[in-house]
Write an enzyme that holds these catalytic residues in place. Sequence first.
Site, short mmCIF file in Angstrom:
data_model
loop_
_atom_site.label_atom_id
_atom_site.label_comp_id
_atom_site.label_asym_id
_atom_site.label_seq_id
_atom_site.Cartn_x
_atom_site.Cartn_y
_atom_site.Cartn_z
N LEU A 82 0.86 -1.18 0.00
CA LEU A 82 0.00 0.00 0.00
C LEU A 82 0.90 1.23 0.00
O LEU A 82 1.95 1.23 0.64
CB LEU A 82 -0.91 0.02 1.24
CG LEU A 82 -1.96 -1.07 1.39
CD1 LEU A 82 -2.68 -0.93 2.73
CD2 LEU A 82 -2.97 -1.03 0.24
N ASP A 83 0.48 2.27 -0.69
CA ASP A 83 1.25 3.51 -0.68
C ASP A 83 1.38 4.04 0.75
O ASP A 83 0.49 3.81 1.59
CB ASP A 83 0.56 4.59 -1.53
CG ASP A 83 0.55 4.25 -3.01
OD1 ASP A 83 1.32 3.36 -3.42
OD2 ASP A 83 -0.22 4.88 -3.75
N ARG A 84 2.43 4.75 1.01
CA ARG A 84 2.70 5.26 2.36
C ARG A 84 1.52 6.05 2.95
O ARG A 84 1.17 5.86 4.12
CB ARG A 84 3.98 6.10 2.37
CG ARG A 84 4.38 6.56 3.76
CD ARG A 84 5.80 7.04 3.83
NE ARG A 84 6.20 7.19 5.22
CZ ARG A 84 7.45 7.33 5.65
NH1 ARG A 84 8.44 7.35 4.77
NH2 ARG A 84 7.74 7.44 6.93
#
Length: 228
Positions: free
Chosen positions: A62-64
């Site tokens: 997942l993106d940060r």
Amino acid sequence: MPITDKDILFEDNHLIAINKRAGDIVQVDETGDEPLDEQVKKYIAKKYDKPNGAFLGVVHRLDRPVSGVILFAKTSKALERMNAVFKNREVKKTYWAVVKNRPAVEADTLVHWLVKNPQKNVVTYYKTEVAGSQRAELSYRLVAQVGEYYLIEVNPLTGRSHQIRVQLSSMGCPIVGDNKYGYPRGSRKGSICLHARRLQFLHPVKKEPVNIFAKLPVDGFWERFENL
């Protein structure tokens, strides 16, 4: 912040799922911040008294700035099998996104071709295939309006980098807080209003249905959508 029992959404001998906090990175990067996979390894080693550490395989990312369900494998066999599950698209991923602009169409399927600039960490979308592009597809539906915001449920059929962010932005609905893709301002917390709500798949070893559900963050904003 270390992983505790309250962060665990699902765990057995093969898999462990975490409710990722926005701002956590999944794997080590140039920032040098402790990544989530190392935090989970420490949690497992402490919980099961493994002085030599624990195996942990990253199944997906997942993106940060994104929160929600993220799955890890606790054995190499489970990792290999879950990699195949994701590659073969035998997993249903459901995300919730909050936007400020109402979608012109309440439910639709979006198809684009995406090109990532790794130096700038930005993805550009195209309506037709171009050199070096990857096909991206998702379906979405408008779930509710709460005040001046709209909640959209998204089911990505592909797993491209920044896919949901750039595809929702392409139809004039940038995600709240995502100034990289068109929202007027970023969040002070470095988060965006995109949450991995649910992950559904067939267990790679037990061959039983698994349905993992992540509560929304408690941050003074997301709470208004929890009961929808």
